[in-house]
Design a protein around this motif. Structure first.
Motif, mmCIF file in Angstrom:
data_model
loop_
_atom_site.group_PDB
_atom_site.id
_atom_site.type_symbol
_atom_site.label_atom_id
_atom_site.label_comp_id
_atom_site.label_asym_id
_atom_site.label_seq_id
_atom_site.Cartn_x
_atom_site.Cartn_y
_atom_site.Cartn_z
ATOM 1 N N ILE A 12 0.843 -1.199 0.000
ATOM 2 C CA ILE A 12 0.000 0.000 0.000
ATOM 3 C C ILE A 12 0.878 1.249 0.000
ATOM 4 O O ILE A 12 0.648 2.184 -0.775
ATOM 5 C CB ILE A 12 -0.961 -0.009 1.207
ATOM 6 N N HIS A 13 1.882 1.268 0.856
ATOM 7 C CA HIS A 13 2.772 2.426 0.943
ATOM 8 C C HIS A 13 3.545 2.640 -0.364
ATOM 9 O O HIS A 13 3.720 3.779 -0.805
ATOM 10 C CB HIS A 13 3.751 2.263 2.113
ATOM 11 N N SER A 14 3.968 1.572 -0.986
ATOM 12 C CA SER A 14 4.730 1.680 -2.239
ATOM 13 C C SER A 14 3.891 2.257 -3.369
ATOM 14 O O SER A 14 4.436 2.872 -4.287
ATOM 15 C CB SER A 14 5.266 0.310 -2.661
ATOM 16 N N HIS A 15 2.592 2.070 -3.328
ATOM 17 C CA HIS A 15 1.713 2.597 -4.371
ATOM 18 C C HIS A 15 1.105 3.954 -4.009
ATOM 19 O O HIS A 15 0.296 4.492 -4.759
ATOM 20 C CB HIS A 15 0.602 1.584 -4.678
ATOM 21 N N LYS A 16 1.508 4.485 -2.872
ATOM 22 C CA LYS A 16 0.972 5.772 -2.421
ATOM 23 C C LYS A 16 1.181 6.865 -3.462
ATOM 24 O O LYS A 16 0.267 7.653 -3.738
ATOM 25 C CB LYS A 16 1.622 6.168 -1.091
ATOM 26 N N GLY A 17 2.357 6.914 -4.068
ATOM 27 C CA GLY A 17 2.642 7.914 -5.095
ATOM 28 C C GLY A 17 1.709 7.805 -6.283
ATOM 29 O O GLY A 17 1.250 8.818 -6.823
ATOM 30 N N TYR A 18 1.423 6.578 -6.685
ATOM 31 C CA TYR A 18 0.487 6.361 -7.798
ATOM 32 C C TYR A 18 -0.872 6.959 -7.468
ATOM 33 O O TYR A 18 -1.461 7.678 -8.271
ATOM 34 C CB TYR A 18 0.343 4.870 -8.108
ATOM 35 N N TYR A 19 -1.384 6.622 -6.278
ATOM 36 C CA TYR A 19 -2.716 7.096 -5.908
ATOM 37 C C TYR A 19 -2.747 8.612 -5.765
ATOM 38 O O TYR A 19 -3.710 9.259 -6.197
ATOM 39 C CB TYR A 19 -3.199 6.414 -4.634
ATOM 40 N N GLN A 20 -1.706 9.199 -5.193
ATOM 41 C CA GLN A 20 -1.660 10.657 -5.073
ATOM 42 C C GLN A 20 -1.678 11.308 -6.448
ATOM 43 O O GLN A 20 -2.426 12.258 -6.688
ATOM 44 C CB GLN A 20 -0.413 11.098 -4.298
ATOM 45 N N ARG A 52 -2.731 9.991 -9.313
ATOM 46 C CA ARG A 52 -3.987 9.711 -10.009
ATOM 47 C C ARG A 52 -5.143 10.544 -9.448
ATOM 48 O O ARG A 52 -5.973 11.035 -10.200
ATOM 49 C CB ARG A 52 -4.333 8.221 -9.931
ATOM 50 N N PHE A 53 -5.211 10.664 -8.128
ATOM 51 C CA PHE A 53 -6.276 11.475 -7.548
ATOM 52 C C PHE A 53 -6.082 12.947 -7.900
ATOM 53 O O PHE A 53 -7.052 13.667 -8.138
ATOM 54 C CB PHE A 53 -6.357 11.297 -6.031
ATOM 55 N N SER A 110 -7.452 4.208 -12.040
ATOM 56 C CA SER A 110 -7.770 2.874 -12.541
ATOM 57 C C SER A 110 -8.682 2.151 -11.550
ATOM 58 O O SER A 110 -8.385 2.089 -10.350
ATOM 59 C CB SER A 110 -6.474 2.073 -12.719
ATOM 60 N N VAL A 111 -9.779 1.608 -12.053
ATOM 61 C CA VAL A 111 -10.714 0.872 -11.201
ATOM 62 C C VAL A 111 -10.035 -0.380 -10.633
ATOM 63 O O VAL A 111 -10.244 -0.738 -9.476
ATOM 64 C CB VAL A 111 -11.997 0.514 -11.988
#
Length: 137
Positions: A29-37, A39-40, A46-47
């Motif tokens: 989850i932490h490693s993908h934090k940048g992606y989510y930030q 993307r939001f 991505s669904v």
């Protein structure tokens, strides 16, 4: 006597595996934090990745519940009230993990890895259409 020692070793291994599973899911989850930030911030997510985040968050919560359940038995701090709250937590976590897995399975079965959730409308130039005005010379 040997059964008691074997159970103690199994309890220790289970507690260790639960902690390792929790650590791995938090790391993912932490490693993908940048992606989510990112993307939001851009307004398009991505669904499939959202379903993965939902599943991992529910799974992490579920593993915290099972770790507490096992630790309560091993270290002797179980009580009827704790058991009741852990059962409620387990039920909520199971609903979350099942919903996450069902979503991921449905997306996989339909081969819909390209579905995106648009949080804001973006025109073809990439300009955000929500809350911004076009300024012309």
């Amino acid at each position: 006597m040997i059964e008691g020692i074997a159970m103690g070793i199994i309890d220790f291994i289970l507690l260790l595996l639960y902690v390792l599973a929790i650590g791995c899911s938090i790391y993912i989850i932490h490693s993908h934090k940048g992606y989510y930030q990112e993307r939001f911030k851009s307004g398009v997510v991505s669904v499939f990745m959202l379903a993965m985040l939902f599943f991992l968050a529910a799974y992490t919560f579920k593993m915290l519940i099972v770790l507490t359940m096992r630790a309560a038995v091993v270290f002797g701090f179980t009580s009827p009230q704790l058991d009741e709250w852990l059962l409620y937590g387990w039920t909520a976590a199971q609903i979350g993990t099942t919903a996450g897995l069902a979503s991921l399975a449905w997306l996989t079965w339909r081969k819909r890895y390209d579905l995106f959730l648009f949080l804001r409308r973006v025109d073809k130039k990439g300009d955000d259409q929500v809350g911004q005005e076009q300024i012309s010379d």
